[in-house]
Each structure stands twice: as C-alpha cells, then as structure tokens.
Motif scaffolding. Structure first.
Motif, PDB file in Angstrom:
ATOM      1  N   ASP A 104      44.648  37.213  35.317  1.00  0.00           N
ATOM      2  CA  ASP A 104      43.868  38.385  35.706  1.00  0.00           C
ATOM      3  C   ASP A 104      44.266  38.851  37.094  1.00  0.00           C
ATOM      4  N   VAL A 105      43.493  39.805  37.628  1.00  0.00           N
ATOM      5  CA  VAL A 105      43.671  40.263  39.003  1.00  0.00           C
ATOM      6  C   VAL A 105      42.676  39.515  39.883  1.00  0.00           C
ATOM      7  N   THR A 106      43.185  38.848  40.898  1.00  0.00           N
ATOM      8  CA  THR A 106      42.328  38.108  41.822  1.00  0.00           C
ATOM      9  C   THR A 106      42.462  38.726  43.207  1.00  0.00           C
ATOM     10  N   PRO A 107      41.506  39.594  43.607  1.00  0.00           N
ATOM     11  CA  PRO A 107      41.594  40.249  44.916  1.00  0.00           C
ATOM     12  C   PRO A 107      41.683  39.225  46.046  1.00  0.00           C
ATOM     13  N   SER A 163      49.031  39.711  42.031  1.00  0.00           N
ATOM     14  CA  SER A 163      48.216  40.486  41.092  1.00  0.00           C
ATOM     15  C   SER A 163      47.639  41.703  41.802  1.00  0.00           C
ATOM     16  N   CYS A 164      47.450  42.785  41.061  1.00  0.00           N
ATOM     17  CA  CYS A 164      46.862  43.972  41.667  1.00  0.00           C
ATOM     18  C   CYS A 164      46.322  44.901  40.590  1.00  0.00           C
ATOM     19  N   GLU A 165      45.294  45.642  40.977  1.00  0.00           N
ATOM     20  CA  GLU A 165      44.733  46.659  40.091  1.00  0.00           C
ATOM     21  C   GLU A 165      45.668  47.861  40.048  1.00  0.00           C
ATOM     22  N   THR A 221      52.586  42.721  33.342  1.00  0.00           N
ATOM     23  CA  THR A 221      52.547  43.935  34.153  1.00  0.00           C
ATOM     24  C   THR A 221      52.633  45.170  33.271  1.00  0.00           C
ATOM     25  N   GLU A 252      49.114  47.972  37.021  1.00  0.00           N
ATOM     26  CA  GLU A 252      48.243  46.814  36.852  1.00  0.00           C
ATOM     27  C   GLU A 252      49.091  45.565  36.627  1.00  0.00           C
ATOM     28  N   THR A 253      48.840  44.532  37.400  1.00  0.00           N
ATOM     29  CA  THR A 253      49.604  43.286  37.310  1.00  0.00           C
ATOM     30  C   THR A 253      48.650  42.110  37.209  1.00  0.00           C
ATOM     31  N   LEU A 254      48.736  41.385  36.102  1.00  0.00           N
ATOM     32  CA  LEU A 254      47.887  40.218  35.873  1.00  0.00           C
ATOM     33  C   LEU A 254      48.712  38.959  36.091  1.00  0.00           C
TER      34      LEU A 254
END
Length: 575
Positions: A377-380, A386-388, A350, A261-263
């Motif tokens: 946050d994670v922004t798709p 960023s990633c889930e 991260t 997870e990466t914010l």
C-alpha cells in the motif's frame, strides 16, 4: 564533421562540431513569433501553421475565410430533416374523400396535432434580439409553402451569408453577448429565456491566499512545508541556504509535479542475505519452503476501482523466478500497472498513468511456506517509495514584492488549501485558506456563484441556467448587461426536447397512456376469458349432469322394457 589537426597512422582524425538548435521564428502581421516547434498553434485562433522551410526573403499572404458552403449544407440538412418529419405528419392527417380512407393510424391524433403545431409555430416566429431584417426565416430565403414544408432560395440565402453572416448565425443559433467591464457571457440552458438582463455583483470572486510575515530576501530557513489541496499533498523541504527565488522554484516544481500511484510491500524478500530481485529463483529465497505446484494468490482494484484477482503457480522452484509472478500481476491488470521488485527486495505495483487512482493490491503466499510480501500500500512518511497518485496542483508560490512568501490558489472561489509546518520560520501560519465565490443576481433573480461564474438558479422565470463570468474585483455594483438570443435551431431543439423528454415530454406521456390503456384492455380481455371459462365449466357440468340423467332414463327404459316383456310372456303362458 571537420578535418582534425592530428594524424594517427595514415588515417586522419575527425572531430565533431556541435551546432546548437534554434527556435523557429516567423513574423506575423509585423509581430515576431518564436516557437520551439515547427508547428505553431497558439497565434491564430483555430489555425495551425506548419513551418516547412526557412526563407527570410519570402512573404506569404495567408487568407482565412469562412467555409460558407459547409454552412449552407448544414442549413439544407436542417430543412431536409424538418420536411421529412412534416411530410410524415401530413401523410397521417390526409383523407381521401372519394374512398373515405384515412391517411394513417394516427389520423386525428391529438398528440400528433400538438407536435405539428409546436414545430410550425417556430417557422414564422420573429427571433428576439436579431436584426429586424433577418429575424424570420422567410426574410433570408427560407419560405413555407401551403403544406407547411420549407423551401430554400439558395441565391438569396447565399447572398446574405456573404454580406450578413453574423445575422444569419444569430437567426439560427443560441448566443449571448455581454456589455460591461469584466463581464462576459458563459453559457445558457434550454430553460433560459431570450432577453437582456442586468447583472448585479454583490461580492466579486477571490482566490485563497496566504502571505508570510517574514522577509526572506536574505534567505530562507530549515523547514518542511506540507500543503494539501483536495486529495493532493505537496511536501517541500526548504533549507536555510535557499534564496527566496529558489524557495519559490522548489514550491512550484512540487505543485506542478504529477505522480503515479505507487504501492510498496512492507516485507523484504532476501536471497542469501541480500535483497531479492525479479530474477531471483524461488528456491533461493531465504526462510521459505516453497515446492513445485505452490500457488500465490493476489487481488485488488484497478485505477477505476474495478475488482482484480489472479494467481500464479510455481511450476519448478529450481528454475522459475519471481519475474513470472510479476508478469502474471501485470497481465491481471491488463497491462495498466507495472509490477517490480525494488532494491530493498519489496514488491512494487505502480499505475502506468499519473493522477488520482483507485488501484489497490494484496497478495498471499502459500500457507506454511514462509513467503510473505506484507501489506502492499501507500505508507505516508515511510520513505519507501510509495506515493499517492495525483495531478498537478492548482497552486502557485510567489512573493509580494517585499520579500514575503505568498501561496495562492490559481482558481477563484471557495476552493481551499491547507498548510502545515513545524518551525514557522517562513512566516506562514498553519491552517486552511479559502477564497470566495462570486455572489449577485441576474435580472434581479437569484443566482448561484461558483468561482467567477454566476448562474441563474432553476425555477427562475427568465434566467434559469444563464451563466455569466465576472472577472472584476468591485463589489456591490451593476456590472453590465447580458443579451441572450435564442435562434430557430435552438427553438426547434427545445421544442423537440419538450416532445420527446422521457420525464416530461408529451410523446412519452402519450406512450405511457396508451400502454396503460392496452394493459387495461388486456385485463378486460383476461376477465372476459375468465368469465367464459367459468361459463363453459358450468355448461359442461350441466351437460354431464344431463348425460347422467339420460343414462339413468335409458337404463330405466331398458328395465321397464324387460319387465313388460316378462309380463307379456307370463300372460301368454297362462292363456
């Protein structure tokens, strides 16, 4: 190294000769096995081979046997623990006729008597499904004396462990065996009865699968393929110059990838018009008016969802850097995350571990300072890094042999995946695809399917908790039978569970009953004390009233004495 051909001055030049590494190779029972490691674990079940030296001329004989002494020790331990319990029960039920003394406070207790009966009934019970010559403890050298204690004939037991090991195992352990193509025993619970049961399959389990309609043998097409499974999503970019094999490789590489997870913050920090870094001094940040003593607060949640909070105070804006804040963030998360600044000047938090994570993070700069990291946050689809977090997905990209792309779930059953695409040039269709769980009955009793595993439902008279695996593809067939044996050790475990279970066990029930009686007696004692207190108060009141009356009588007596004395003096004076 080998000597070179050239000379430089008086020193000879040496050149490197690189020797390629090789896999380890060992022949086991005539089969050649290779391994990239000198530790081989997947050839002989339960055995690790550590290769220490190469010698093609040497053959080593490896003998693998059972450690019967360990088995015997475990049986002795079982007997010892049983005897300890039975000795205690016997001591409670003993009675000395000469002194008329009872053995213990549980003498004659019905619950303890039931426990004794439950345990001792197993000792002479014949275990269903076990070879008749080994179906009772006494037949293998474990006998019961007149005090219901167990004794071991070690010679007899040891002999049977040598010659009939599987029979001894069946006598003690719970076990299941299957007969039938594609059918195997999986598990059972303490609610499962011993017996042999027919398994009928109505519907074999299937995998979720989708097959493309376009022949990709000549190449692919420009497409962005998005495939979701549960909380995981894979995005694969396909180009028209890719072969079918390259398309499959790209898809499977993404399926097998694991991400942490990466914010990432959505605000950039700048230093002189360039992206700020961890080494940037606070006073050098563009558009900020930070001063000594300013506090930056942050909060969030950890990987497990636990709340996190912390703060960082700028001691000296002329010398302190952003790295101090980043270190404080990592400290607040107990080192489970990394905090950094990316090349665009955005803060990045991260998770150090791959897979699903519940980390979150928010940060606030000092009011009026102009410092803002934005939403972290994670922004798709933002392409900001960023990633889930996710684990590898249980999907595979393959083909049908005729050039058509196939996406298939690795698991059987009702697990599903969803495909989304733009051009449809790969021949796939958008939608959700699911497999089917196995469906059927065990012994004619209702069963619940999950993937390839069929489990008897709770409440079944015989097969509750019995789980079997069917890997075949045939529907509406009698797949075979499952034979379940419940050995002595498991019977004891079931009996002890029935005795001690906090919800249904009769020892906890007895404890609750006794606690209820104690509470009732305490209430009675309290009521009696209340009555005694009221009686005492009444008696005290009556005693006080009596004291008052006596005081009045005493006062009247003294008055009468005074009157009589005065009258007597008057009479004397008159005479």
């Amino acid at each position: 190294f080998v000597d070179g051909d050239l000379a430089f001055g008086e020193a000879s030049v040496r050149k490197r000769e690189i020797v390629a590494g090789r896999d380890a190779a060992v022949e086991i029972d005539g089969v050649m096995v290779t391994s990239s490691s000198n530790s081989i674990k997947d050839v002989l079940t339960g055995v690790t081979l550590n290769l220490l030296k190469e010698d093609a001329a040497t053959t080593i004989t490896l003998t693998i046997g059972r450690d019967l002494e360990v088995v015997k020790t475990n049986i002795k331990d079982f007997v010892s623990k049983y005897n300890s319990v039975m000795t205690f029960i016997n001591s409670q039920f003993s009675y000395n006729q000469d002194t008329q003394e009872k053995g213990g406070i549980l003498f004659g207790d019905g619950t303890l008597s039931s426990i004794k009966s439950d345990l001792t009934s197993i000792l002479t019970q014949s275990i269903w499904g076990v070879n008749g010559g080994f179906s009772i403890l006494g037949l293998v050298g474990i006998t019961v004396d007149n005090k219901l204690l167990l004794n071991i004939d070690e010679g007899k037991l040891g002999g049977y462990l040598q010659t009939n090991f599987n029979d001894i195992v069946s006598l003690f352990a719970g076990n299941g065996t299957a007969s039938g193509t594609g059918l195997s025993y999986f598990n059972h619970t303490r609610d499962t009865a011993a017996g042999e049961y027919l398994v009928h399959i109505d519907q074999a389990a299937t995998q979720a699968v989708v097959t493309g309609s376009v022949d990709l043998s000549a190449g692919g097409a420009d497409e962005t393929l998005t495939i979701s499974q549960g909380d995981s999503t894979a995005v694969i970019d396909i180009t028209s110059d890719m072969t079918l094999e390259q398309i499959k490789n790209a898809i499977n590489a993404e399926f097998n990838a694991e991400y942490a997870e990466t914010l990432v913050g959505d605000q950039q920090l700048m230093e002189g018009g360039f992206a700020a870094s961890a080494q940037t001094i606070w006073t050098n940040l563009d558009g900020t008016t930070l001063v000594n003593g300013d506090v930056i607060s942050f909060a969030g949640t950890s990987r497990s969802g636990a709340e996190i909070s912390g703060s960082y105070m700028i001691g000296d804006v002329e010398s302190d850097s952003i790295q101090g804040l980043l270190s404080e963030i990592e400290k607040a998360y107990s080192g489970s995350v990394t905090a950094a600044m990316d090349v665009s000047g955005r803060i990045v938090v991260t998770d150090k571990l791959s897979g699903y994570s519940r980390i979150s993070f928010s940060i606030d700069g000092p009011a009026g300072s102009g410092l803002s990291f934005g939403a972290v946050d994670v922004t798709p689809g933002a392409l900001d890094g960023s990633c889930e977090g996710r684990y590898a997905m249980t999907l595979t990209g393959t083909d049908d042999g005729d050039g058509h792309l196939v996406i298939r779930s690795n698991d059987y059953g009702s697990v599903s995946f969803t495909i989304s695409q733009d051009t449809f040039d790969l021949g796939l269709i958008n939608g959700t695809f699911s497999g089917q769980d196995v469906a059927g009955t065990i012994n004619g009793e209702e069963a619940q399917g999950s993937g390839c595993v069929l489990t008897g439902i709770s409440g079944n008279p015989n097969t509750a908790g019995l789980a079997v695996r069917y890997s075949g593809t045939d529907n509406n067939i009698d797949a075979g039978t499952i034979k379940v044996t419940i050995g002595v050790a498991e019977l004891f475990e079931r009996s002890l569970h029935g005795i001690t279970d906090s919800l249904e066990g009769y020892v906890p029930f007895k404890q609750k009953s006794l606690q209820g009686r104690i509470k009732a007696l305490e209430n009675q004692v309290g009521q009696m004390e209340d009555r005694l207190n009221r009686k005492m108060e009444a008696m005290i009141n009556r005693f006080v009233a009596m004291e008052v009356a006596l005081a009045k009588i005493q006062s009247m007596s003294e008055w009468l004495s005074g009157q009589l004395s005065a009258a007597s003096k008057g009479w004397d004076f008159g005479s």
